[in-house]
Design a protein around this motif. Structure first.
Motif, mmCIF file in Angstrom:
data_model
loop_
_atom_site.group_PDB
_atom_site.id
_atom_site.type_symbol
_atom_site.label_atom_id
_atom_site.label_comp_id
_atom_site.label_asym_id
_atom_site.label_seq_id
_atom_site.Cartn_x
_atom_site.Cartn_y
_atom_site.Cartn_z
ATOM 1 N N MET A 41 13.649 -6.133 -7.883
ATOM 2 C CA MET A 41 12.565 -5.296 -7.363
ATOM 3 C C MET A 41 12.994 -3.832 -7.256
ATOM 4 O O MET A 41 12.199 -2.923 -7.480
ATOM 5 C CB MET A 41 12.122 -5.806 -5.984
ATOM 6 C CG MET A 41 11.398 -7.134 -6.017
ATOM 7 S SD MET A 41 11.132 -7.847 -4.361
ATOM 8 C CE MET A 41 9.940 -6.687 -3.688
ATOM 9 N N GLU A 42 14.254 -3.620 -6.923
ATOM 10 C CA GLU A 42 14.782 -2.268 -6.754
ATOM 11 C C GLU A 42 15.101 -1.614 -8.101
ATOM 12 O O GLU A 42 15.249 -0.405 -8.189
ATOM 13 C CB GLU A 42 16.041 -2.311 -5.875
ATOM 14 C CG GLU A 42 16.494 -0.978 -5.350
ATOM 15 C CD GLU A 42 15.545 -0.349 -4.343
ATOM 16 O OE1 GLU A 42 15.556 0.890 -4.250
ATOM 17 O OE2 GLU A 42 14.797 -1.066 -3.648
ATOM 18 N N LYS A 62 15.318 1.201 -1.455
ATOM 19 C CA LYS A 62 14.196 2.035 -1.015
ATOM 20 C C LYS A 62 12.848 1.405 -1.365
ATOM 21 O O LYS A 62 11.852 1.711 -0.741
ATOM 22 C CB LYS A 62 14.305 3.423 -1.639
ATOM 23 C CG LYS A 62 15.567 4.173 -1.206
ATOM 24 C CD LYS A 62 15.563 5.589 -1.722
ATOM 25 C CE LYS A 62 16.841 6.335 -1.438
ATOM 26 N NZ LYS A 62 17.300 6.401 -0.097
ATOM 27 N N LYS A 63 12.820 0.512 -2.355
ATOM 28 C CA LYS A 63 11.566 -0.101 -2.805
ATOM 29 C C LYS A 63 11.307 -1.453 -2.146
ATOM 30 O O LYS A 63 10.170 -1.911 -2.110
ATOM 31 C CB LYS A 63 11.595 -0.297 -4.328
ATOM 32 C CG LYS A 63 11.711 0.996 -5.105
ATOM 33 C CD LYS A 63 11.839 0.726 -6.583
ATOM 34 C CE LYS A 63 12.058 2.002 -7.369
ATOM 35 N NZ LYS A 63 12.309 1.734 -8.791
ATOM 36 N N THR A 65 11.007 -4.199 0.864
ATOM 37 C CA THR A 65 10.704 -4.303 2.289
ATOM 38 C C THR A 65 11.066 -5.700 2.764
ATOM 39 O O THR A 65 10.630 -6.691 2.176
ATOM 40 C CB THR A 65 9.201 -4.048 2.555
ATOM 41 O OG1 THR A 65 8.872 -2.742 2.081
ATOM 42 C CG2 THR A 65 8.881 -4.164 4.036
#
Length: 99
Positions: A41-42, A62-63, A65
């Motif tokens: 995902m990152e 940062k991407k 959660t």
């Protein structure tokens, strides 16, 4: 130094992993599949991970959660992972990845 070669073993991938959040370290229960999903995902490559590892640096996200579940009316108190006994030393938080 003696070296021992290990073959034909089983790898348990649930581990205590720490995340730094709001200048605090939290122990979270992430398995290998979750960590791979987070890296995907990152947009991190194997080379990125290798570089952070060799430099002894944490891997920034940062991407992605993560969700920690909080007891109603108890700010700061998060559900701990049920796979750890009360007598275990670390507090390990149950985590899910937000899709």
């Amino acid at each position: 130094m003696k070296k021992i070669e290990v073959k034909n073993f089983k790898l348990y991938t649930t581990a205590v992993i720490s995340i730094e959040w709001k200048q605090e370290l939290l122990n979270v229960n992430l398995d290998l599949a979750m960590m791979l999903k987070m890296m995907h995902m990152e947009g991190l490559t194997e080379a990125d991970i290798e570089r952070y590892s060799q430099q002894g640096q944490p891997i920034p996200f940062k991407k992605v959660t993560l969700l920690l579940f909080q007891d109603d009316g108890k700010p700061g108190q998060y559900y701990t992972d049920e796979s750890f006994d009360e007598e275990d030393d670390p507090t390990v938080f149950y985590v899910e990845i937000k899709e």
